[in-house]
Design a protein around this motif. Sequence first.
Motif, PDB file in Angstrom:
ATOM      1  N   TYR A 341       0.850  -1.192   0.000  1.00 17.41           N
ATOM      2  CA  TYR A 341       0.000   0.000   0.000  1.00 17.41           C
ATOM      3  C   TYR A 341       0.883   1.239   0.000  1.00 17.41           C
ATOM      4  O   TYR A 341       2.068   1.185   0.349  1.00 17.41           O
ATOM      5  CB  TYR A 341      -0.919   0.000   1.226  1.00 17.41           C
ATOM      6  N   LEU A 344      -1.750   5.473   4.550  1.00 16.25           N
ATOM      7  CA  LEU A 344      -2.717   4.929   5.505  1.00 16.25           C
ATOM      8  C   LEU A 344      -4.073   4.612   4.852  1.00 16.25           C
ATOM      9  O   LEU A 344      -4.610   3.524   5.012  1.00 16.25           O
ATOM     10  CB  LEU A 344      -2.910   5.905   6.667  1.00 16.25           C
ATOM     11  N   ILE A 345      -4.634   5.601   4.119  1.00 15.70           N
ATOM     12  CA  ILE A 345      -5.951   5.401   3.502  1.00 15.70           C
ATOM     13  C   ILE A 345      -5.886   4.248   2.500  1.00 15.70           C
ATOM     14  O   ILE A 345      -6.785   3.396   2.451  1.00 15.70           O
ATOM     15  CB  ILE A 345      -6.426   6.696   2.791  1.00 15.70           C
ATOM     16  N   MET A 347      -3.894   1.771   2.644  1.00 15.19           N
ATOM     17  CA  MET A 347      -3.795   0.544   3.448  1.00 15.19           C
ATOM     18  C   MET A 347      -5.185   0.081   3.881  1.00 15.19           C
ATOM     19  O   MET A 347      -5.531  -1.082   3.738  1.00 15.19           O
ATOM     20  CB  MET A 347      -2.893   0.800   4.666  1.00 15.19           C
ATOM     21  N   ARG A 349      -8.071   0.745   2.429  1.00 11.67           N
ATOM     22  CA  ARG A 349      -8.887   0.336   1.280  1.00 11.67           C
ATOM     23  C   ARG A 349      -8.454  -1.015   0.737  1.00 11.67           C
ATOM     24  O   ARG A 349      -9.288  -1.858   0.427  1.00 11.67           O
ATOM     25  CB  ARG A 349      -8.836   1.405   0.176  1.00 11.67           C
TER      26      ARG A 349
ATOM     27  N   ALA B  14     -17.541   3.844  -2.622  1.00 12.79           N
ATOM     28  CA  ALA B  14     -16.411   2.973  -2.284  1.00 12.79           C
ATOM     29  C   ALA B  14     -15.338   3.750  -1.511  1.00 12.79           C
ATOM     30  O   ALA B  14     -14.748   3.245  -0.563  1.00 12.79           O
ATOM     31  CB  ALA B  14     -15.813   2.350  -3.541  1.00 12.79           C
ATOM     32  N   ALA B  17     -16.553   4.236   1.967  1.00 18.70           N
ATOM     33  CA  ALA B  17     -16.564   2.970   2.709  1.00 18.70           C
ATOM     34  C   ALA B  17     -15.167   2.390   2.856  1.00 18.70           C
ATOM     35  O   ALA B  17     -15.010   1.294   3.388  1.00 18.70           O
ATOM     36  CB  ALA B  17     -17.483   1.962   2.011  1.00 18.70           C
ATOM     37  N   ARG B  18     -14.157   3.113   2.392  1.00 17.09           N
ATOM     38  CA  ARG B  18     -12.771   2.616   2.441  1.00 17.09           C
ATOM     39  C   ARG B  18     -12.658   1.252   1.759  1.00 17.09           C
ATOM     40  O   ARG B  18     -12.126   0.293   2.324  1.00 17.09           O
ATOM     41  CB  ARG B  18     -12.281   2.516   3.900  1.00 17.09           C
ATOM     42  N   LEU B  19     -13.230   1.210   0.546  1.00 16.93           N
ATOM     43  CA  LEU B  19     -13.103   0.018  -0.293  1.00 16.93           C
ATOM     44  C   LEU B  19     -12.530   0.458  -1.627  1.00 16.93           C
ATOM     45  O   LEU B  19     -12.536   1.649  -1.945  1.00 16.93           O
ATOM     46  CB  LEU B  19     -14.470  -0.644  -0.520  1.00 16.93           C
ATOM     47  N   VAL B  20     -12.023  -0.490  -2.397  1.00 20.57           N
ATOM     48  CA  VAL B  20     -11.551  -0.180  -3.736  1.00 20.57           C
ATOM     49  C   VAL B  20     -11.848  -1.378  -4.634  1.00 20.57           C
ATOM     50  O   VAL B  20     -11.745  -2.520  -4.200  1.00 20.57           O
ATOM     51  CB  VAL B  20     -10.043   0.207  -3.731  1.00 20.57           C
ATOM     52  N   VAL B  92       1.315   1.704  12.528  1.00 18.71           N
ATOM     53  CA  VAL B  92       0.577   2.030  11.296  1.00 18.71           C
ATOM     54  C   VAL B  92       1.486   2.811  10.367  1.00 18.71           C
ATOM     55  O   VAL B  92       2.494   3.354  10.797  1.00 18.71           O
ATOM     56  CB  VAL B  92      -0.698   2.869  11.598  1.00 18.71           C
ATOM     57  N   PRO B  93       1.099   2.899   9.060  1.00 17.21           N
ATOM     58  CA  PRO B  93       1.893   3.725   8.149  1.00 17.21           C
ATOM     59  C   PRO B  93       1.896   5.176   8.633  1.00 17.21           C
ATOM     60  O   PRO B  93       0.974   5.620   9.324  1.00 17.21           O
ATOM     61  CB  PRO B  93       1.162   3.610   6.814  1.00 17.21           C
ATOM     62  N   LYS B  94       2.885   5.907   8.219  1.00 14.76           N
ATOM     63  CA  LYS B  94       3.035   7.306   8.602  1.00 14.76           C
ATOM     64  C   LYS B  94       1.775   8.116   8.283  1.00 14.76           C
ATOM     65  O   LYS B  94       1.228   8.009   7.187  1.00 14.76           O
ATOM     66  CB  LYS B  94       4.217   7.876   7.811  1.00 14.76           C
ATOM     67  N   ILE B  95       1.281   8.894   9.247  1.00 15.03           N
ATOM     68  CA  ILE B  95       0.041   9.643   9.020  1.00 15.03           C
ATOM     69  C   ILE B  95       0.223  11.150   9.073  1.00 15.03           C
ATOM     70  O   ILE B  95      -0.719  11.897   8.883  1.00 15.03           O
ATOM     71  CB  ILE B  95      -1.074   9.230  10.016  1.00 15.03           C
TER      72      ILE B  95
END
Lengths: 504, 98
Positions: A341, A344-345, A347, A349, B14, B17-20, B92-95
């Motif tokens: 990914y 964050l977003i 990741m 999705r 999508a 909803a945090r989908l792809v 988590v990844p860097k935010i």
Amino acid sequence: MILELWQLTVHELSQLLLRKEVSATELLESVWGRIEEVEDQVKSYITLDPEGARAAAAESQRLLESGRPRSALEGIPCGLKDVLSTKGLRTTCGSKILSNYVPPYDATAVQALKEAGTVILGKTNMDEFAMGSSCENSGFFPTHNPWDLTRVPGGSSGGSASAVAAGEAMFTLGSDTGGSVRQPASLCGVVGMKPTYGAVSRYGLIAFASSLDQIGPLTRDVTDCAMVLDFIVKHDPMDSTSVEIKRGSYLEALRPADEAVKGLKIGVPKEYMGKGLEPGVEAQVKKALELLQELGAEVEECSLPHSSYALDAYYVIAPAEASSNLARYDGVRYGYRSKQYDDLIDMYRKTRAEGFGPEVKRRIMLGTYALSAGYYDAYYLKAQKVRTLIREDFDKVFAKFDVIAGPTSPTVAFKLGEKVDDPLAMYLSDIFTIPVNLAGLPGISVPCGFSEGLPVGLQFIGKAFDESTLLRVAYATEQACSLGNMAVLCARALAKGTKEGARG
Amino acid sequence: MEHTLSLEEVRHVARLARLVFKPEEEEMFRQQLSRILDHVQRLNELDTSRVQPTFHVVPLKNVMRRDETRPCLPRDEVLANAPDAQGGFFRVPKITEG
């Protein structure tokens, strides 16, 4: 005929165990042998726990021998739908996204069964996140109906129903959001109950639609249902929707058939007996109602005029609640995380796109749409208003009748693959069970006959927290229909199916 | 009322909803969701102008408890389920930028 231990009911086995005629370890080995014999064909379980079960049975045996059983369920082997959190035992909810999740705590209902001394065999298969009516939406594999291996067991608690029918558990727990205990119970020829909303704590039940979800038992007969219910219905401070009710023992509320139904007013909604109902199912339901009439029940037609809108309201409300509940699966605290990914977003999705199956995505999309800016009033609020009309229908009928009766499902078990590509056709399988969840009422499915050699379930719907009346009328139905030992009949059908499968 | 979703709407939802989706999935969901939304339009046949919504079937009230410390789940057991954890935290990844 000499029966195997796995062919007996909980109440029969409970007596044998307490009288020390059978040991808990002997009983477990009998059920385990049955699992080894049929599990390859039926596929009821996602996870089996032989070590845990053997340790629990040994402890039960020790307590039984020393005359200190914890309850009447001491040593009884059971299965749990994989939506129920079990401390230290993998809980997937039928989803790839939770395929490695090991809960650090027990659901309240699970804890109640452990404290009662039951032996937990494993976690049963289900439609992913309890979304489905056939168990084909499981993220792992479909379960087969033991009465006919080419057919579905129903869903979403399909594995819980098939395990009880095939002798792979003495009883199981399932969860019911729109019919997920009652419909598979009907399709597998077992008893399944959805208690009143608020009766059983939802703490530790992985949430689908929080205003509709309820845990309920699947059992061989109505007596077993009452026995299990006695252990799981209680107030729990960990669930703020759990209701404190004054009640006696459900088991002790059972009465002989004629006494139970004499003068009982049974309403049969005309909307449940019409279009879309298989003639074979209709015939069995009518026959059972006639038998109840002969026992002294007053059976009359009634009307729930908004019934046909329940499905539409449900397919707005349940996905809306699900889209919110399932937001927690983001690859951070538990479960699957995508390997590749950008940020964050991305990741979130990719994790969700890779971790969820198509039906779960469909419902998240539907719910997100219904709750999104500009559509909330038109969909979500509208559906919640129609829900009020559906509740009022029930209130009006219950002013005149003690219980409502009708088919649990419009059809017998359908073929695997028959409805997977048509979501709307699949949704119609729950047309008679969904209104009950929307109104928060208790419902029970009890086998009442066979059509095309497959079991047919009769559904009774009761007033809120009047589980005792439901159990009594279901018990009377069971006596009146006298279908015989369903475990034996199902085993015969399964043996025939296995042989044909081997030849084919 | 015909309710046909556009592909752009599918992509928008999508995102929310945090989908792809892959292009062929977008089209599949567009068709299936349109059909389901068409079906639920039936709700508009009912006049609900004077009906209160039912959000919950049991009367809900605030459930209070004493504000006292109570044991919580052991941190290690909870973090054991995390896809990535380090030093007692979820990783988590860097935010943040910079």
